[in-house]
Design a protein around this motif. Structure first.
Motif, short mmCIF file in Angstrom:
data_model
loop_
_atom_site.label_atom_id
_atom_site.label_comp_id
_atom_site.label_asym_id
_atom_site.label_seq_id
_atom_site.Cartn_x
_atom_site.Cartn_y
_atom_site.Cartn_z
N MET A 1 0.84 -1.17 0.00
CA MET A 1 0.00 0.00 0.00
C MET A 1 0.90 1.25 0.00
SD MET A 1 -2.96 1.09 2.73
CE MET A 1 -4.03 -0.24 2.23
N PRO A 2 0.65 2.23 -0.86
CA PRO A 2 1.49 3.43 -0.90
C PRO A 2 1.28 4.30 0.33
CG PRO A 2 -0.34 3.63 -2.43
CD PRO A 2 -0.38 2.24 -1.87
N GLU A 3 2.35 4.99 0.72
CA GLU A 3 2.26 5.90 1.84
C GLU A 3 1.45 7.12 1.46
OE1 GLU A 3 5.53 7.48 4.25
OE2 GLU A 3 6.45 5.53 3.93
N VAL A 4 0.64 7.60 2.39
CA VAL A 4 -0.15 8.80 2.17
C VAL A 4 0.51 9.94 2.93
CG1 VAL A 4 -2.40 9.87 2.50
CG2 VAL A 4 -2.26 7.45 1.92
N GLU A 5 0.75 11.03 2.26
CA GLU A 5 1.33 12.20 2.92
C GLU A 5 0.23 13.19 3.24
OE1 GLU A 5 4.84 13.99 1.40
OE2 GLU A 5 5.51 12.12 0.49
N PHE A 6 0.23 13.64 4.47
CA PHE A 6 -0.74 14.63 4.90
C PHE A 6 -0.04 15.98 5.04
CE2 PHE A 6 -2.35 10.58 6.45
CZ PHE A 6 -3.66 10.63 6.01
N PRO A 7 -0.76 17.05 4.76
CA PRO A 7 -0.13 18.36 4.93
C PRO A 7 0.17 18.63 6.40
CG PRO A 7 -2.47 18.59 4.43
CD PRO A 7 -2.13 17.13 4.31
N ALA A 8 1.21 19.38 6.63
CA ALA A 8 1.56 19.74 8.01
C ALA A 8 0.45 20.62 8.59
CB ALA A 8 2.89 20.49 8.03
N PRO A 9 0.12 20.44 9.85
CA PRO A 9 -0.92 21.27 10.45
C PRO A 9 -0.48 22.73 10.52
CG PRO A 9 0.16 19.95 12.13
CD PRO A 9 0.70 19.51 10.81
N VAL A 10 -1.44 23.60 10.43
CA VAL A 10 -1.18 25.04 10.57
C VAL A 10 -1.60 25.42 11.98
CG1 VAL A 10 -1.75 27.34 9.74
CG2 VAL A 10 -1.56 25.43 8.11
N TRP A 11 -0.62 25.67 12.83
CA TRP A 11 -0.88 26.03 14.22
C TRP A 11 -1.08 27.54 14.31
CZ3 TRP A 11 -1.77 22.33 17.72
CH2 TRP A 11 -1.34 21.05 17.41
N ARG A 12 -2.04 27.96 15.12
CA ARG A 12 -2.27 29.40 15.28
C ARG A 12 -2.56 29.73 16.73
NH1 ARG A 12 -7.56 30.96 15.71
NH2 ARG A 12 -9.09 29.33 15.37
N LYS A 13 -2.24 30.97 17.07
CA LYS A 13 -2.53 31.49 18.40
C LYS A 13 -3.71 32.43 18.32
CE LYS A 13 2.32 31.63 19.72
NZ LYS A 13 3.41 32.50 20.15
N SER A 14 -4.37 32.61 19.42
CA SER A 14 -5.47 33.56 19.49
C SER A 14 -4.96 34.97 19.25
CB SER A 14 -6.14 33.49 20.86
OG SER A 14 -7.00 34.59 21.04
N SER A 15 -5.77 35.79 18.63
CA SER A 15 -5.40 37.19 18.45
C SER A 15 -5.40 37.93 19.78
CB SER A 15 -6.36 37.88 17.47
OG SER A 15 -7.69 37.81 17.97
N HIS A 16 -5.94 37.31 20.81
CA HIS A 16 -5.97 37.90 22.16
C HIS A 16 -4.81 37.45 23.03
CE1 HIS A 16 -9.99 39.43 21.36
NE2 HIS A 16 -10.30 38.23 20.91
#
Length: 63
Positions: free
Chosen positions: A1-16
């Motif tokens: 079975m071929p490996e599936v690549e997932f996009p890296a998560p986009v981490w974010r902080k609160s604007s507060h």
């Protein structure tokens, strides 16, 4: 079975957050919400359901 690549998560902080490293960061996944410590992002992350995340935000908002 071929490996599936997932996009890296986009981490974010609160604007507060005030711009420091004294908060948490969140990332949205298909069916989960990732939460990690902004001071130590390599320590791992907590994964919660969208319903659990909404409940946490509601509880914090009442505190």
């Amino acid at each position: 079975m071929p490996e599936v690549e997932f996009p890296a998560p986009v981490w974010r902080k609160s604007s507060h957050s005030g711009g420091g490293n004294d908060c948490v960061e969140v990332a949205l996944f298909a069916e989960r919400v990732g939460v990690r410590d902004s001071k130590n992002p390599d320590a791992g992350a907590l994964s919660v359901s969208p319903r659990g995340w909404a409940g946490l935000l509601g509880a914090v908002g009442r505190a």
